[in-house]
Design an enzyme around this catalytic site. Structure first.
Site, PDB file in Angstrom:
ATOM      1  N   HIS A 118       0.548  -1.040   0.077  1.00 40.40           N
ATOM      2  CA  HIS A 118       0.134   0.025  -0.218  1.00 40.40           C
ATOM      3  C   HIS A 118       0.277   0.711   0.043  1.00 40.40           C
ATOM      4  O   HIS A 118       0.131   2.374   0.159  1.00 40.40           O
ATOM      5  CB  HIS A 118      -0.824   0.393   1.370  1.00 40.40           C
ATOM      6  CG  HIS A 118      -1.934  -0.815   0.947  1.00 40.40           C
ATOM      7  ND1 HIS A 118      -2.117  -2.110   1.778  1.00 40.40           N
ATOM      8  CD2 HIS A 118      -2.984  -1.553   0.521  1.00 40.40           C
ATOM      9  CE1 HIS A 118      -3.231  -3.199   1.888  1.00 40.40           C
ATOM     10  NE2 HIS A 118      -3.281  -2.377   0.987  1.00 40.40           N
ATOM     11  N   HIS A 119       2.030   1.267  -0.448  1.00 42.40           N
ATOM     12  CA  HIS A 119       2.850   2.226  -1.067  1.00 42.40           C
ATOM     13  C   HIS A 119       2.404   3.435  -1.262  1.00 42.40           C
ATOM     14  O   HIS A 119       2.628   4.427  -1.651  1.00 42.40           O
ATOM     15  CB  HIS A 119       4.450   1.940  -1.016  1.00 42.40           C
ATOM     16  CG  HIS A 119       4.278   1.661  -2.340  1.00 42.40           C
ATOM     17  ND1 HIS A 119       4.210   0.200  -3.033  1.00 42.40           N
ATOM     18  CD2 HIS A 119       5.315   2.360  -3.695  1.00 42.40           C
ATOM     19  CE1 HIS A 119       4.295   0.387  -3.989  1.00 42.40           C
ATOM     20  NE2 HIS A 119       4.798   1.354  -4.823  1.00 42.40           N
ATOM     21  N   LYS A 131       6.720  -4.460 -10.505  1.00 43.60           N
ATOM     22  CA  LYS A 131       6.421  -4.115 -11.524  1.00 43.60           C
ATOM     23  C   LYS A 131       6.074  -2.741 -12.099  1.00 43.60           C
ATOM     24  O   LYS A 131       6.146  -2.219 -12.934  1.00 43.60           O
ATOM     25  CB  LYS A 131       4.822  -4.541 -12.650  1.00 43.60           C
ATOM     26  CG  LYS A 131       4.366  -5.017 -14.079  1.00 43.60           C
ATOM     27  CD  LYS A 131       3.725  -6.311 -14.344  1.00 43.60           C
ATOM     28  CE  LYS A 131       4.012  -7.161 -14.243  1.00 43.60           C
ATOM     29  NZ  LYS A 131       3.238  -8.361 -14.533  1.00 43.60           N
ATOM     30  N   LYS A 169      -3.683  -8.785  -6.659  1.00 37.16           N
ATOM     31  CA  LYS A 169      -3.651 -10.122  -7.777  1.00 37.16           C
ATOM     32  C   LYS A 169      -4.809 -10.919  -6.721  1.00 37.16           C
ATOM     33  O   LYS A 169      -5.115 -10.725  -5.383  1.00 37.16           O
ATOM     34  CB  LYS A 169      -2.518 -10.711  -7.699  1.00 37.16           C
ATOM     35  CG  LYS A 169      -2.706 -11.650  -8.470  1.00 37.16           C
ATOM     36  CD  LYS A 169      -2.365 -10.645 -10.597  1.00 37.16           C
ATOM     37  CE  LYS A 169      -1.598 -11.251 -11.474  1.00 37.16           C
ATOM     38  NZ  LYS A 169      -1.679 -10.541 -12.954  1.00 37.16           N
ATOM     39  N   ASN A 200      -3.895 -14.281 -25.707  1.00 35.14           N
ATOM     40  CA  ASN A 200      -3.746 -12.233 -25.806  1.00 35.14           C
ATOM     41  C   ASN A 200      -2.640 -12.764 -25.306  1.00 35.14           C
ATOM     42  O   ASN A 200      -2.239 -11.422 -27.290  1.00 35.14           O
ATOM     43  CB  ASN A 200      -4.663 -11.817 -24.660  1.00 35.14           C
ATOM     44  CG  ASN A 200      -4.350 -10.714 -25.124  1.00 35.14           C
ATOM     45  OD1 ASN A 200      -5.132 -10.065 -25.997  1.00 35.14           O
ATOM     46  ND2 ASN A 200      -4.801 -10.147 -23.522  1.00 35.14           N
TER      47      ASN A 200
END
Length: 478
Positions: A70-71, A100, A112, A239
């Site tokens: 939660h930075h 990322k 995620k 994809n």
């Protein structure tokens, strides 16, 4: 031990592998041990189960949502629909999302989600029920929202599932002006953004193009500079894999091999990606494609064929200590998350190769998701405010130049100069700029410290430093 058990055991150590890389990279930084532990750990892990009606009975579904860091707010990350998904995997992917986002300078924390199902075993109605119930469970625990946590598509999910999530969230939050910013990867008709569907594959292709443009690095690999003529094998025609192959081909590369779970095909002279995709759609398999010179029932054999660049764009743990010695590529560009095990990576670098790490290479998706989120918060499409102004300004300039020089441009020349940028063009421009800048940030870190062995560790070092600064700016650490 069976192959399925080996894969399961490897998956159970995925988060451990990520933490191992983090710990290795942390030694090249000067941050407090407590701060490093905070950055590495998953802040919130939500595991839950819910029942759905299936046929004449009920089935209980296992699901997860992990918010790693939660930075930055909100947190961001896809939802994976797979019967192989487990808590360790979701934690690992959430952690990779944190790093990322930092690598490509997107102001999100990592998250995620996972739903333990095989989508092929459910009707559309059942999938909708699962997706909407999953969303409700997230809402109940405050694990979703445009300023809290923003899901996106991942393996097994897509625009359809994101539209169900958006509708469920908006229904449960009447009057919330920014409700559609609670999820990205939505259809254009539901305020998605042009270019999102192909963004991850386009980002992979740009990353590869930028890597092979560095003459110094290509000379060490014994390759010519530039993407033109480079032989590429792509694993996965989903994809990411499809669009990676498509854009690499457009950039001038030759797609010599394609691998899917049913097998692999190869042709040194090149494969027509569109024709292969159509053949698979019609027959259910890439095998039997008439343009292939070789085909393999074992898809992993396809990875071992002659090429310059290998793009694993399927699942994790595809390149291991067992098969890496047979890989002939000089460059591995990780379209998937975690396709190369740590041991295999070490061996590949020892043999003089380069790996473009997943948490940079496949960051195109989250980059364009960021653009979509901004669009949803601003409530205006990119280009809408300034496109006509640009065209009129350009038209006035062209008319002035023609009047002064007496040279009349052709209609095609005029239109190409006058044209204002569309949303898709702006999105692609922003994505390209992001991928190019980020690659050279990683490379500078890699080249700047001879003790850093791989680009992955260099990417971790850069991410750790950026996240540490965020915590320090929040006043959490001095």
């Amino acid at each position: 031990m069976s192959n399925s058990k080996i894969v399961a055991n490897q998956a159970d150590h995925f988060f451990g592998d990520v933490c191992e890389n983090f710990d290795h990279a942390a030694q090249f930084t000067k941050h407090d041990a407590g701060l490093l532990d905070q950055i590495k750990s998953c802040n919130s892990v939500y595991r839950f189960r819910f029942p759905i009606r299936k046929g004449n009975g009920f089935e209980v579904i296992d699901a997860w949502r992990v918010e790693h860091s939660h930075h930055q707010s909100p947190t961001k990350g896809g939802i994976r629909y797979s019967e192989m998904v487990n808590e360790d995997e979701v934690m690992a992917l959430a952690a990779l999302m944190t790093y990322k986002c930092a690598i490509v300078n997107v102001p999100f924390g990592g998250a995620k989600g996972g739903i333990k199902i095989n989508p092929k075993n459910y009707t559309v109605g059942e999938l909708e029920n699962i997706t909407r119930r999953y969303t409700v469970e997230l809402i109940k625990k405050n694990f979703i929202g445009p300023s809290i946590d923003v899901p996106a598509p991942d393996y097994g999910s897509g625009e359809r599932e994101m539209s169900w999530i958006a509708d469920t969230y908006a229904t449960m939050n009447p009057g919330q002006l920014d409700a559609l910013g609670a999820v990205t990867g939505k259809p254009i008709a539901l305020h998605g953004i042009a270019g999102r569907r192909e963004a991850t594959g386009r980002g992979v292709a740009i990353a590869i193009r930028e890597c092979v443009s560095v003459a110094e690095d290509m000379q060490k690999l014994g390759l010519t500079t530039g993407i033109s003529g480079k032989r590429v094998i792509v694993q996965g025609l989903g994809n990411v894999g499809y669009h990676s192959a498509k854009f690499l081909s457009e950039f001038g590369a030759i797609i010599v091999g394609l691998c899917e779970y049913e097998g692999a095909i190869y042709n040194e002279a090149g494969l027509d990606i569109e024709a292969v995709f159509l053949h698979r759609k019609e027959t259910g398999s890439i095998l039997g494609y008439p343009g292939a010179k070789k085909e393999f029932r074992n898809s992993l054999e396809g990875l071992e064929q002659p090429c310059d660049i290998l793009v694993p764009a399927a699942l994790e743990n595809q390149i291991t200590g067992e098969n890496v010695k047979n890989i002939k590529a000089k460059i591995i560009a990780e379209g998937a998350n975690g396709p190369t095990t740590p041991g295999a990576e070490t061996m590949f670098y020892q043999n003089g190769g380069i790996i473009i790490p997943d948490m940079y290479a496949n960051a195109g998706g989250v980059t364009v998701s960021y653009f979509e989120w901004l669009k949803n918060l601003s409530h205006v499409a990119f280009g809408r405010m300034n496109r006509r102004f640009e065209e009129n300004s350009n038209l006035n300039l062209v008319n002035m130049v023609e009047g002064i020089t007496g040279i009349a441009l052709s209609p095609l020349q005029r239109s190409s100069i006058i044209k204002g940028a569309s949303e898709l063009e702006l999105v692609n421009s922003g994505l390209e700029d992001t991928m190019i800048r980020s690659y050279h940030e990683i490379r500078e870190t890699f080249k700047g410290n001879p003790k850093i062995e791989t680009q992955r560790i260099a990417a971790f070092v850069g991410a750790i430093n950026k996240i540490a600064v965020s915590y320090q700016n929040l006043g959490v650490w001095p």
